[in-house]
Scaffold this active site. Structure first.
Site: not given
Ligand SMILES: NC(=O)c1ccc[n+]([C@@H]2O[C@H](COP(=O)([O-])OP(=O)(O)OC[C@H]3O[C@@H](n4cnc5c(N)ncnc54)[C@H](OP(=O)(O)O)[C@@H]3O)[C@@H](O)[C@H]2O)c1
Length: 264
Positions: A143, A155
């Site tokens: 991130s 985080y």
């Molecule tokens: N969106 C942003 O602004 C942003 C910015 C920077 C970085 N990121 C990073 O991008 C990545 C994806 O996030 P996203 O924005 O796409 O959010 P999201 O839509 O909430 O997706 C998160 C994913 O992680 C899975 N997950 C959560 N806990 C888990 C666990 N214990 N075991 C296995 N899977 C798990 C969830 O699936 P289940 O709940 O089905 O397990 C879901 O598929 C994350 O690492 C986040 O920190 C996001």
């Protein structure tokens, strides 16, 4: 080094929504077999059936990245069924980790467990198979919060950890034929990170889509570039932190106070 999709096996964690789902769609569309991992297996099965007819295919697999045995079982399944893992996308992650003291400790440790230790568990489980499948790629979704310590401390710490881990492994695993890359998204609208404070307001243009990140992940897999930021202009904030630290801290502190007032 050229790295094409044909016949390649990829594992995407956190594939049930957001960036992981968009990445699974992108890679299966390009012809890879994608083992899609998350806890909500119903979502993964729906995704797999939605992508029937794509050039590649999606194989759903339920696993929690905080469970070492479950992650080891995932790697064993990939080795036994496919005999290779050419790409591991460590994307599973959660927000949270606003650390004020003892009352937030469990939430903070949970964020570290999923985001940082979950990445370690997956790397540990897949390292031998990645080496045997070389040239192979790892993309760790960190991130911009892993470059700028703004927002929830737990985080930010988890993502600084993923950045450090990625940089160190990009050097030490290169000799094993494994290219380790970091992908640093800025604000992206997803289920877990809805960005409701930003969308609709004047800062709405700062917000990107999961598909933007998926495109960059596909590019990183193709090129093996060590680091990418999405949207790319966030890099100037990171450079600014190093070039003008006092001014950066003054601005960051105002942003942090504004965030605190919104959260309060
Ligand atoms: N969106 C942003 O602004 C942003 C910015 C920077 C970085 N990121 C990073 O991008 C990545 C994806 O996030 P996203 O924005 O796409 O959010 P999201 O839509 O909430 O997706 C998160 C994913 O992680 C899975 N997950 C959560 N806990 C888990 C666990 N214990 N075991 C296995 N899977 C798990 C969830 O699936 P289940 O709940 O089905 O397990 C879901 O598929 C994350 O690492 C986040 O920190 C996001």
């Amino acid at each position: 080094m050229t790295w094409g999709p044909d016949g390649k096996i990829a594992v995407v964690t956190g594939a049930s929504s957001g960036i992981g789902e968009a990445t699974t769609r992108r890679l299966a569309g390009a012809g890879l077999t994608v083992v899609a991992v998350a806890r909500r297996v119903d979502r993964l099965e729906a995704l797999a059936s939605d992508l029937e007819g794509a050039r590649g295919r999606v194989v759903p697999h339920a696993a929690d990245v905080t469970d070492t045995e479950a992650v080891d079982a995932l790697a064993a399944r990939v080795r036994d069924e496919f005999g290779a893992c050419h790409a591991l996308i460590n994307n599973a992650g959660i927000g949270g980790g606003a650390f004020t003291g003892r009352e937030d400790l469990d939430d903070t440790l949970r964020t570290l467990d999923v985001n940082l230790l979950g990445t370690f568990r997956c790397l540990a489980a897949f390292s031998d198979l990645l080496e045997a499948s070389a040239p192979s790629r790892v993309v760790n979704v960190a991130s911009v919060a892993g470059k700028l310590g703004i927002g929830p401390a737990g985080y930010a710490a988890s993502k600084f950890g993923v950045v450090g881990l990625s940089e160190a492994l990009s050097l030490s695993w290169a000799s094993r034929g494994i290219t380790v890359c970091q992908l640093n998204p800025g604000f992206i609208v997803t289920e877990g990170f809805p960005q409701t404070d930003l969308t609709g307001g004047p800062l709405g243009r700062l917000v990107g889509e999961p598909e933007d990140v998926a495109d960059r992940i596909a590019e990183v897999l193709r090129t093996g570039v060590a680091e990418r930021t999405v949207p790319g202009w966030y890099r100037s904030f990171v450079a600014f932190r190093h070039v003008a630290p006092p001014l950066y801290r003054a601005i960051a502190s105002r942003i942090d106070r504004a965030g605190g007032e919104r959260r309060a």
